[in-house]
Motif scaffolding. Structure first.
Motif, PDB file in Angstrom:
ATOM      1  N   PRO A   1       0.700  -1.304  -0.264  1.00  0.00           N
ATOM      2  CA  PRO A   1       0.223   0.126  -0.141  1.00  0.00           C
ATOM      3  C   PRO A   1       0.863   1.273   0.001  1.00  0.00           C
ATOM      4  N   TYR A   2       2.155   1.287   0.651  1.00  0.00           N
ATOM      5  CA  TYR A   2       2.886   2.637   0.493  1.00  0.00           C
ATOM      6  C   TYR A   2       3.607   2.639  -0.533  1.00  0.00           C
ATOM      7  N   TRP A   3       3.662   1.655  -1.688  1.00  0.00           N
ATOM      8  CA  TRP A   3       4.356   1.668  -3.053  1.00  0.00           C
ATOM      9  C   TRP A   3       3.780   0.823  -3.866  1.00  0.00           C
ATOM     10  N   PRO A   4       2.552   1.400  -4.308  1.00  0.00           N
ATOM     11  CA  PRO A   4       1.573   0.521  -4.948  1.00  0.00           C
ATOM     12  C   PRO A   4       1.962   0.310  -6.586  1.00  0.00           C
ATOM     13  N   GLN A   5       3.049   1.139  -7.072  1.00  0.00           N
ATOM     14  CA  GLN A   5       3.514   0.965  -8.369  1.00  0.00           C
ATOM     15  C   GLN A   5       2.421   0.862  -9.630  1.00  0.00           C
ATOM     16  N   GLU A   6       1.545   1.808  -9.616  1.00  0.00           N
ATOM     17  CA  GLU A   6       0.651   1.636 -10.507  1.00  0.00           C
ATOM     18  C   GLU A   6       1.057   1.933 -11.859  1.00  0.00           C
ATOM     19  N   ASN A   7       2.164   2.614 -12.276  1.00  0.00           N
ATOM     20  CA  ASN A   7       2.427   2.975 -13.572  1.00  0.00           C
ATOM     21  C   ASN A   7       3.282   1.468 -13.938  1.00  0.00           C
ATOM     22  N   LEU A   8       4.148   0.912 -13.096  1.00  0.00           N
ATOM     23  CA  LEU A   8       4.429  -0.256 -13.493  1.00  0.00           C
ATOM     24  C   LEU A   8       3.783  -1.462 -13.624  1.00  0.00           C
ATOM     25  N   VAL A   9       2.646  -1.567 -12.924  1.00  0.00           N
ATOM     26  CA  VAL A   9       1.777  -2.789 -13.131  1.00  0.00           C
ATOM     27  C   VAL A   9       1.268  -2.540 -14.364  1.00  0.00           C
TER      28      VAL A   9
ATOM     29  N   GLU B   1      -3.211   1.111   9.402  1.00  0.00           N
ATOM     30  CA  GLU B   1      -3.958   1.962   8.795  1.00  0.00           C
ATOM     31  C   GLU B   1      -5.567   2.147   8.788  1.00  0.00           C
ATOM     32  N   PRO B   2      -6.090   3.139   9.116  1.00  0.00           N
ATOM     33  CA  PRO B   2      -7.552   3.185   9.288  1.00  0.00           C
ATOM     34  C   PRO B   2      -8.474   2.487   8.230  1.00  0.00           C
ATOM     35  N   VAL B   3      -8.135   3.061   7.022  1.00  0.00           N
ATOM     36  CA  VAL B   3      -8.914   2.410   6.184  1.00  0.00           C
ATOM     37  C   VAL B   3      -8.613   1.000   5.785  1.00  0.00           C
ATOM     38  N   ILE B   4      -7.713   0.406   6.074  1.00  0.00           N
ATOM     39  CA  ILE B   4      -7.713  -1.163   6.339  1.00  0.00           C
ATOM     40  C   ILE B   4      -8.541  -1.663   7.131  1.00  0.00           C
ATOM     41  N   LYS B   5      -8.183  -1.201   8.344  1.00  0.00           N
ATOM     42  CA  LYS B   5      -8.944  -1.827   9.527  1.00  0.00           C
ATOM     43  C   LYS B   5     -10.328  -1.615   9.284  1.00  0.00           C
ATOM     44  N   GLU B   6     -10.768  -0.488   8.942  1.00  0.00           N
ATOM     45  CA  GLU B   6     -12.197  -0.451   8.510  1.00  0.00           C
ATOM     46  C   GLU B   6     -12.810  -1.663   7.541  1.00  0.00           C
ATOM     47  N   LEU B   7     -11.940  -1.671   6.670  1.00  0.00           N
ATOM     48  CA  LEU B   7     -12.356  -2.815   5.607  1.00  0.00           C
ATOM     49  C   LEU B   7     -12.118  -4.246   6.133  1.00  0.00           C
TER      50      LEU B   7
ATOM     51  N   LYS C   1     -15.404  -4.691   7.980  1.00  0.00           N
ATOM     52  CA  LYS C   1     -16.604  -4.942   6.986  1.00  0.00           C
ATOM     53  C   LYS C   1     -16.515  -6.318   6.725  1.00  0.00           C
ATOM     54  N   TYR C   2     -15.358  -6.809   6.205  1.00  0.00           N
ATOM     55  CA  TYR C   2     -15.303  -8.170   5.443  1.00  0.00           C
ATOM     56  C   TYR C   2     -15.304  -9.335   6.332  1.00  0.00           C
ATOM     57  N   GLY C   3     -14.956  -9.179   7.838  1.00  0.00           N
ATOM     58  CA  GLY C   3     -14.706 -10.144   8.595  1.00  0.00           C
ATOM     59  C   GLY C   3     -13.355 -10.777   8.218  1.00  0.00           C
ATOM     60  N   LYS C   4     -12.352  -9.982   8.152  1.00  0.00           N
ATOM     61  CA  LYS C   4     -10.968 -10.534   7.568  1.00  0.00           C
ATOM     62  C   LYS C   4      -9.965  -9.833   8.477  1.00  0.00           C
ATOM     63  N   ASN C   5      -8.729 -10.254   8.455  1.00  0.00           N
ATOM     64  CA  ASN C   5      -7.822  -9.357   9.292  1.00  0.00           C
ATOM     65  C   ASN C   5      -6.849  -8.245   8.367  1.00  0.00           C
ATOM     66  N   THR C   6      -6.198  -7.616   8.736  1.00  0.00           N
ATOM     67  CA  THR C   6      -6.056  -6.298   7.828  1.00  0.00           C
ATOM     68  C   THR C   6      -4.610  -7.112   6.894  1.00  0.00           C
ATOM     69  N   GLY C   7      -4.057  -8.141   7.125  1.00  0.00           N
ATOM     70  CA  GLY C   7      -3.294  -8.568   6.073  1.00  0.00           C
ATOM     71  C   GLY C   7      -4.089  -9.091   4.972  1.00  0.00           C
ATOM     72  N   GLN C   8      -5.038 -10.017   5.141  1.00  0.00           N
ATOM     73  CA  GLN C   8      -6.031 -10.357   4.330  1.00  0.00           C
ATOM     74  C   GLN C   8      -6.618  -9.331   3.435  1.00  0.00           C
ATOM     75  N   ILE C   9      -6.810  -8.139   3.988  1.00  0.00           N
ATOM     76  CA  ILE C   9      -7.319  -7.027   3.001  1.00  0.00           C
ATOM     77  C   ILE C   9      -6.427  -6.552   2.040  1.00  0.00           C
ATOM     78  N   ILE C  10      -5.299  -6.599   2.673  1.00  0.00           N
ATOM     79  CA  ILE C  10      -3.886  -6.011   1.526  1.00  0.00           C
ATOM     80  C   ILE C  10      -3.706  -7.194   0.547  1.00  0.00           C
ATOM     81  N   LEU C  11      -3.546  -8.313   1.097  1.00  0.00           N
ATOM     82  CA  LEU C  11      -3.527  -9.256   0.192  1.00  0.00           C
ATOM     83  C   LEU C  11      -4.621  -9.461  -0.952  1.00  0.00           C
TER      84      LEU C  11
ATOM     85  N   ILE D   1      -7.161   2.182  -0.862  1.00  0.00           N
ATOM     86  CA  ILE D   1      -5.857   1.540  -0.318  1.00  0.00           C
ATOM     87  C   ILE D   1      -4.648   2.167  -1.226  1.00  0.00           C
ATOM     88  N   THR D   2      -4.780   2.008  -2.591  1.00  0.00           N
ATOM     89  CA  THR D   2      -3.870   2.630  -3.260  1.00  0.00           C
ATOM     90  C   THR D   2      -3.446   4.005  -3.025  1.00  0.00           C
TER      91      THR D   2
END
Length: 280
Positions: free
Chosen positions: A167-175, A200-206, A209-219, A258-259
Motif C-alpha cells: 500500500p505505501y508503494w503501489p507501483q501503478e505505472n509499473l503494473v 492504517e484506518p482504512v484497512i482496519k475499517e475494511l 466490514k469483510y470479517g477478515k484481518n488487515t493482512g487479508q485485506i491488503i493481499l 488503499i492505493t
C-alpha cells in the motif's frame, strides 16, 4: 495445484494466485515451516539462490508426499552470475540443491543496470528454458526501460515481473507497463515490512466490514489489481489466513482508497532497481 485459483501466464503455463515467500526461512526449521504451509494448501514456493533456502524447499517437497507436478517452484539468479555461462551453471546448481529436475519459474533477481549484463543473463534464461531446466522465465525488480531492452534484444517477453508492491508503494505505472506487455506482476513484501500498513484506518475499517484481518485485506487488494502476492509467513495461523482470500473481493472504490496510501518514500529498504547493488 491444490484448490487455489490460478493465473494464466503468457507462455501458457498456470501459476497459483498466491505464493509462499521463503526469505530467511532455512535449515531444518525452515523445512518444517514450509511443510506446514504446504499442508495449509500452498503450492507456489518462492525461493532464491541468495535466500539460502533452496535446499529447504526441495526437502519440504520430498517430505510432503505430494507429487512434484503439483508444485510451482520459483528461484532466482544472483547478480554475480549474470554472464551467460555462469548463469547456466548456477541454474544447474539450483536444481542440484533442490533435488529437482526442473523449476517452474526462474527469475533474474535484480537488473543491476550499472553493470549492464542483464541482457546476457536473459539470453541464458532463454537457453535454460530450451534445455528443459526451467519451464517459465521472468524477471524481478525490472523497470520499464529494463523490460524494453531485453525484449528488443531477444524477442522474448518475460512471463513474470516480481516487484516491490504494497500500500505505501503501489507501483501503478509499473503494473500497467507489465500488463501492456502481457507480463504477470508478482509482489514481494506485499504487506510491507513492519506493522504500519496493517494499522492504517482504512484497512482496519475494511477488515471489520469483510470479517477478515488487515493482512487479508491488503493481499486481496493485490489480487483485485491482478497481482500475485508472495507472502512470507512462518506461523501456521498466518499461513492459513494469508491463503484464505477467495471468498470475497474489494469494491473498486475500496481498491482506490488503499492505493491512495502511497508515499513518495514508500519503499521498505530504499531499494531503487536503477541503483541497488544486490547483496554486495
Amino acid at each position: 495445484m491444490g484448490n487455489q485459483e490460478q493465473y494464466l501466464l503468457n507462455d501458457g503455463h498456470l501459476i497459483p494466485k498466491i505464493g509462499l515467500g521463503t526469505f530467511q526461512i532455512r535449515g531444518y526449521e525452515g523445512v518444517e515451516q514450509i511443510l506446514t504451509a504446504i499442508q495449509s494448501g500452498y503450492r507456489l514456493l518462492d525461493t532464491s539462490t541468495n535466500y539460502d533456502s533452496e535446499g529447504a524447499v526441495g526437502e519440504a517437497i520430498r517430505r510432503s508426499g505430494i507429487p512434484r507436478s503439483q508444485f510451482f517452484v520459483t528461484t532466482k539468479l544472483p547478480g554475480k552470475y549474470h554472464h551467460f555461462d555462469d548463469a547456466l551453471k548456477i541454474i544447474e546448481e539450483s536444481l542440484l540443491r533442490m533435488g529437482l529436475s526442473y523449476v517452474d519459474l526462474y527469475l533474474i533477481h535484480w537488473p543491476l543496470p550499472k553493470r549492464d549484463n542483464y541482457v546476457e543473463a536473459w539470453q541464458a534464461l532463454i537457453e535454460a528454458k530450451k534445455r528443459g531446466f526451467v519451464r517459465s522465465i521472468g524477471v524481478s525488480n525490472f523497470e520499464e526501460e529494463h523490460l524494453e531492452k531485453i525484449i528488443k534484444a531477444t524477442g522474448v517477453t518475460p512471463a513474470v515481473n516480481q516487484n516491490e508492491i504494497h500500500p505505501y508503494w503501489p507501483q501503478e505505472n509499473l503494473v500497467k507497463t507489465n500488463q501492456k506487455y502481457g507480463i504477470l506482476t508478482e509482489a514481494w513484501s506485499p504487506l510491507g515490512r513492519g506493522s504500519h500498513e496493517l494499522e492504517e484506518p482504512v484497512i482496519k475499517e475494511l477488515a471489520v466490514k469483510y470479517g477478515k484481518n488487515t493482512g487479508q485485506i491488503i493481499l486481496r487488494w493485490q489480487l483485485d489489481r491482478g497481482i500475485l502476492p508472495i507472502a512470507k509467513a512462518v506461523s501456521p495461523e498466518h499461513q492459513r489466513k494469508n491463503i484464505d482470500l477467495f471468498d470475497f473481493s474489494l469494491a473498486s472504490e475500496e481498491i482506490k482508497q488503499i492505493t491512495a496510501l502511497e508515499k513518495t518514500d514508500g519503499r521498505v529498504d530504499n531499494q531503487d532497481p536503477n541503483e541497488y547493488e544486490e547483496f554486495e
